[in-house]
Design a protein around this motif. Structure first.
Motif, PDB file in Angstrom:
ATOM      1  N   ALA A 197       8.439  -0.284  14.099  1.00 33.39           N
ATOM      2  CA  ALA A 197       7.965   0.452  12.939  1.00 33.39           C
ATOM      3  C   ALA A 197       9.408   0.790  12.042  1.00 33.39           C
ATOM      4  O   ALA A 197       9.396   0.508  10.799  1.00 33.39           O
ATOM      5  CB  ALA A 197       7.662   1.907  13.369  1.00 33.39           C
ATOM      6  N   GLY A 198      10.735   0.874  12.708  1.00 30.13           N
ATOM      7  CA  GLY A 198      11.961   0.787  12.079  1.00 30.13           C
ATOM      8  C   GLY A 198      12.339  -0.151  11.246  1.00 30.13           C
ATOM      9  O   GLY A 198      12.746  -0.250   9.954  1.00 30.13           O
ATOM     10  N   SER A 258       6.454  -5.379   0.801  1.00 35.35           N
ATOM     11  CA  SER A 258       6.673  -3.788   0.957  1.00 35.35           C
ATOM     12  C   SER A 258       5.497  -3.125   1.333  1.00 35.35           C
ATOM     13  O   SER A 258       5.459  -2.602   2.360  1.00 35.35           O
ATOM     14  CB  SER A 258       7.207  -3.207  -0.394  1.00 35.35           C
ATOM     15  N   CYS A 261      10.107  -2.464  10.045  1.00 31.27           N
ATOM     16  CA  CYS A 261       9.243  -2.474   9.089  1.00 31.27           C
ATOM     17  C   CYS A 261       9.652  -1.467   8.026  1.00 31.27           C
ATOM     18  O   CYS A 261       9.160  -1.940   6.726  1.00 31.27           O
ATOM     19  CB  CYS A 261       7.796  -2.177   9.462  1.00 31.27           C
ATOM     20  N   LEU A 262      10.081  -0.368   8.273  1.00 27.60           N
ATOM     21  CA  LEU A 262      10.541   0.486   7.093  1.00 27.60           C
ATOM     22  C   LEU A 262      11.747  -0.046   6.322  1.00 27.60           C
ATOM     23  O   LEU A 262      11.863   0.086   4.998  1.00 27.60           O
ATOM     24  CB  LEU A 262      10.835   1.812   8.032  1.00 27.60           C
ATOM     25  N   ALA A 263      12.532  -0.807   7.215  1.00 25.60           N
ATOM     26  CA  ALA A 263      13.624  -1.088   6.450  1.00 25.60           C
ATOM     27  C   ALA A 263      13.267  -2.444   5.410  1.00 25.60           C
ATOM     28  O   ALA A 263      13.658  -2.231   4.397  1.00 25.60           O
ATOM     29  CB  ALA A 263      15.018  -1.676   7.486  1.00 25.60           C
ATOM     30  N   CYS A 288       4.399  -4.276   4.884  1.00 27.13           N
ATOM     31  CA  CYS A 288       5.427  -3.805   6.077  1.00 27.13           C
ATOM     32  C   CYS A 288       4.943  -2.142   6.003  1.00 27.13           C
ATOM     33  O   CYS A 288       5.196  -1.707   7.330  1.00 27.13           O
ATOM     34  CB  CYS A 288       6.862  -3.700   5.482  1.00 27.13           C
ATOM     35  N   LEU A 289       4.469  -1.338   5.132  1.00 21.71           N
ATOM     36  CA  LEU A 289       3.869  -0.207   5.310  1.00 21.71           C
ATOM     37  C   LEU A 289       2.832  -0.045   6.175  1.00 21.71           C
ATOM     38  O   LEU A 289       2.789   0.695   7.152  1.00 21.71           O
ATOM     39  CB  LEU A 289       3.470   0.281   3.994  1.00 21.71           C
ATOM     40  N   SER A 299      10.322  -2.714   4.148  1.00 26.64           N
ATOM     41  CA  SER A 299       9.417  -2.224   3.096  1.00 26.64           C
ATOM     42  C   SER A 299      10.465  -1.570   2.112  1.00 26.64           C
ATOM     43  O   SER A 299      10.217  -1.722   0.880  1.00 26.64           O
ATOM     44  CB  SER A 299       8.391  -1.101   3.618  1.00 26.64           C
ATOM     45  N   THR A 300      11.206  -0.875   2.581  1.00 28.85           N
ATOM     46  CA  THR A 300      12.391  -0.390   1.502  1.00 28.85           C
ATOM     47  C   THR A 300      13.042  -1.431   0.567  1.00 28.85           C
ATOM     48  O   THR A 300      12.913  -1.386  -0.633  1.00 28.85           O
ATOM     49  CB  THR A 300      13.326   0.409   2.255  1.00 28.85           C
ATOM     50  N   ILE A 352       3.834  -0.615   9.974  1.00 27.00           N
ATOM     51  CA  ILE A 352       4.459   0.631  10.309  1.00 27.00           C
ATOM     52  C   ILE A 352       2.973   1.405  10.901  1.00 27.00           C
ATOM     53  O   ILE A 352       3.024   1.872  12.104  1.00 27.00           O
ATOM     54  CB  ILE A 352       4.895   1.556   9.379  1.00 27.00           C
TER      55      ILE A 352
END
Length: 183
Positions: free
Chosen positions: A54-55, A24, A57-59, A27-28, A61-62, A31
């Motif tokens: 980036a989107g 996680s 990676c955001l998903a 992945c941040l 990371s979440t 971004i």
């Protein structure tokens, strides 16, 4: 975690949750790297499509962060009713809530895996400048969900055996030093 024996299984599960949390965090960083690449690219005169990556990676990371945050007590919990309940009603409510979450996430995981499979089977590609196969970012969602489901089952078994929920035991360290009411 003091009421749990550090068995090989416990160490393995904790390592899985920690690895998921580390993914996680990576992945941040991803971004940040993609956004910086876009800014630098713009200054140097070439295009870097960071919105899509980036989107993704955001998903990722979440979903990778779900199990780690859950075990660390960082998820939002509404304890208004169970705060004043006795030990048995509190245990039953905790088991019901964790059991409900297990059912909900098992259902979600089934469809997440289905989505990954069909994205791979039909070779779906993202529509941006980088034609990224959709199964790759969707796989992060499925894997992160699977690790979270594992953490939920782990917690259900621990609470059913009479242990203190890990998320409750770690809640104070997750929140840090919050001021008391009236301060």
């Amino acid at each position: 975690m003091s009421d749990r024996v550090a068995s090989p299984l416990r160490r393995t599960l904790d390592a899985i949750y920690l690895a998921s949390g580390a993914l996680s965090g990576i992945c941040l960083v991803g971004i940040a790297v993609t956004i910086v690449a876009q800014v630098v690219g713009r200054e140097l005169g070439f295009v870097v499509d960071s919105t899509e990556t980036a989107g993704f990676c955001l998903a990722a990371s979440t979903f990778f962060g779900l199990a780690y945050a859950f075990r660390g007590g960082a998820h939002v919990r509404v304890t208004l009713l169970i705060r004043y309940a006795g030990p048995l009603p509190r245990k039953l409510v905790e088991l019901w809530c964790i059991g409900f979450a297990i059912c909900a996430f098992a259902y979600f995981l089934y469809w997440a895996v289905d989505l990954v499979y069909f994205s791979w089977k039909f070779n779906e590609l993202s529509p941006g400048l980088l034609a990224i196969p959709f199964w790759i970012p969707r796989l992060a969602m499925a894997v992160g969900s699977a690790v979270f489901l594992l953490a939920l089952v782990d917690e259900f078994i621990a609470v059913a055996r009479g242990g203190t929920p890990t998320y409750e035991a770690n809640a104070e360290t997750a929140l840090g030093d919050l001021p008391e009411a009236g301060e």
